[in-house]
Design an enzyme around this catalytic site. Structure first.
Site, PDB file in Angstrom:
ATOM      1  N   ASP A   1       0.836  -1.203   0.000  1.00  0.00           N
ATOM      2  CA  ASP A   1       0.000   0.000   0.000  1.00  0.00           C
ATOM      3  C   ASP A   1       0.868   1.249   0.000  1.00  0.00           C
ATOM      4  O   ASP A   1       0.637   2.194  -0.763  1.00  0.00           O
ATOM      5  CB  ASP A   1      -0.886   0.031   1.252  1.00  0.00           C
ATOM      6  CG  ASP A   1      -2.101  -0.877   1.160  1.00  0.00           C
ATOM      7  OD1 ASP A   1      -2.525  -1.193   0.040  1.00  0.00           O
ATOM      8  OD2 ASP A   1      -2.619  -1.258   2.220  1.00  0.00           O
ATOM      9  N   LEU A   2       1.864   1.271   0.879  1.00  0.00           N
ATOM     10  CA  LEU A   2       2.703   2.454   1.033  1.00  0.00           C
ATOM     11  C   LEU A   2       3.643   2.633  -0.148  1.00  0.00           C
ATOM     12  O   LEU A   2       3.891   3.770  -0.590  1.00  0.00           O
ATOM     13  CB  LEU A   2       3.491   2.352   2.341  1.00  0.00           C
ATOM     14  CG  LEU A   2       2.623   2.311   3.599  1.00  0.00           C
ATOM     15  CD1 LEU A   2       3.451   1.951   4.821  1.00  0.00           C
ATOM     16  CD2 LEU A   2       1.912   3.639   3.806  1.00  0.00           C
TER      17      LEU A   2
END
Length: 435
Positions: free
Chosen positions: A206-207
């Protein structure tokens, strides 16, 4: 920005070198971002933009908001708050939501209504960037696809984030960080050698995707400054994770299959965590000079003379034996004792394996001001994590807490030209909540 103590932020498109008073401003000061994303990929990307001065308008579902508002526990009790905006979760405010939504404005719009969609278009007229992370095809279906938004703001920078992208056989698949840690190969190289595949303990893909998205948006904004043209940035979580394989991909390209190695490194030794008398110590000796100095500092000159450990390739080939020898020595002292002796006195690249609370409270974290505090309208003072970019000629950082759900709905719409009559009509049509 929010109704709490922020007025309308007007930008002049000059890159944010100075504000109207000649003071340093954020590099993205004057850039307006409309964010329809949920959870982390889009949320963290637009938080990165907010940190550099962009005004981020977070468009959320009425009465529900971003799904991450409901992620927890823990939750924080808002007390008897009765100001603008609402607490979306009966349990209270979500600190997880906070970490990816600092410094934004929240607007509730029901995009399933014609009135709500028209209000979104009115907001987009003055926007520079539009971000969404729907499954491919969804944005077009609900009227917020690239061509829909481009028809309202021709030079918009439009960013689409999905799990597997707009093309390929997996295009229609849903995806979360866990799934992409698996499809990208990350889990296959994470964990102990003889153990099961392990998920990285934070939402890594996600990051990763969020950072690529923010980078893509900034690149497109720069191109727009040069050409006057907007663009669409399209990226997939799966694609975003693959370039981070680096040395593991290099081995695979040469016909080898990288595997799980615990904290070890596939090409450098010693480069791993070792047990101490009370915890663990990370040791990274990436060249021969450091290896010699380490052996001297720990009183193990015999290891430097050992043919098994003569060169880095030799040490990589004999990792088991090297780990046994060094573990025996490092167990003789505490982690703090080794850090004092090796890092502070000998200048060697070693460090403690901290818990998360220890990392957040360390003297280095405190000295750098990474953990700060913001005023939240419902819960009072809250801790926040600053982002790491520091510029000599521009400001960066968060000044405002994450918004309550719908906190800025009326203010943003008034800035888009809505008067009392139009706001009342929008409520009557179901475009915004009637409260």
């Amino acid at each position: 920005m929010s109704e709490r103590d922020r007025g309308s932020q007007a930008g002049d498109g000059n890159g944010g070198a100075e504000d109207d008073d000649g003071e340093r401003a954020g590099i993205l000061d004057g850039v307006t971002v409309v964010d329809l994303s949920t959870f982390v990929t889009g949320g963290f990307a637009t938080t990165m933009l907010a940190n550099q001065g962009a005004e981020v308008i977070k468009v959320e579902r009425p009465d529900v908001g971003d799904d991450s508002r409901h992620s927890g526990p823990p939750f924080v009790d808002p007390g008897d708050y009765d100001g603008p905006g609402t607490v979306a979760n009966d349990n209270g405010e979500s600190p997880y939501f906070w970490t990816v939504n600092y410094g934004k404005r929240s607007v509730e719009l029901d995009l399933k209504t014609d009135a709500g969609l028209a209000a979104l278009y009115d907001i987009v007229e003055e926007a520079d960037v539009f971000v969404e992370n729907f499954r491919p095809g969804t944005a077009d279906r609900i009227g917020v696809g690239y061509e829909d938004i481009r028809a309202v703001r021709e030079d918009v920078v439009y960013c689409s984030i999905s799990a597997f992208g707009d093309s390929g056989p997996w295009r229609e698949r849903p995806g979360y960080d866990l799934l992409v840690q698996g499809t990208s190969g990350i889990m296959s190289v994470t964990g102990e050698e003889d153990g099961d595949p392990v998920k990285v303990g934070l939402p890594q893909t996600d990051l990763i995707t969020a950072m690529w998205a923010a980078f893509g948006v900034v690149c497109s904004l720069f191109r727009r400054e040069l050409t006057g043209e907007g663009d669409r940035v399209e990226l997939a979580m799966h694609d975003a994770a693959l370039p981070w394989l680096t040395k593991q991909a290099a081995k695979a390209f040469q016909g080898e299959e990288p595997g799980r190695m615990g904290t070890r490194d596939p090409v450098i030794a010693p480069y791993q965590a070792y047990p101490t008398a009370d915890g663990y110590l990370n040791v990274g000796c990436a060249n021969q000079k450091l290896w010699r100095e380490l052996c001297t500092a720990i009183g193990r000159e015999d290891l430097f003379e050992d043919d098994r450990f003569a060169t880095n390739p030799d040490r990589v080939d004999h990792m088991d034996e090297l780990e046994a020898e060094l573990s025996e020595t490092f167990r003789e002292r505490t982690t703090d004792e080794w850090v004092d002796r090796l890092a502070d006195e000998a200048g060697l690249p070693v460090g403690p394996v901290n818990t998360v609370p220890e990392a957040l409270a360390s003297e280095q974290t405190e000295a750098r001001g990474v953990v700060t505090e913001l005023d939240h309208p419902a819960t009072g003072r809250m801790k926040a994590l600053e982002h790491p970019l520091n510029f000599a000629g521009a400001e960066s950082g968060f000044e405002e807490a994450p918004p309550l759900l719908g906190e800025d709905t009326e203010a943003v719409l008034r800035e888009a030209g809505y008067d009392d009559e139009r706001l009342a009509a929008l409520r009557e049509a179901g475009g915004i909540p009637d409260r």
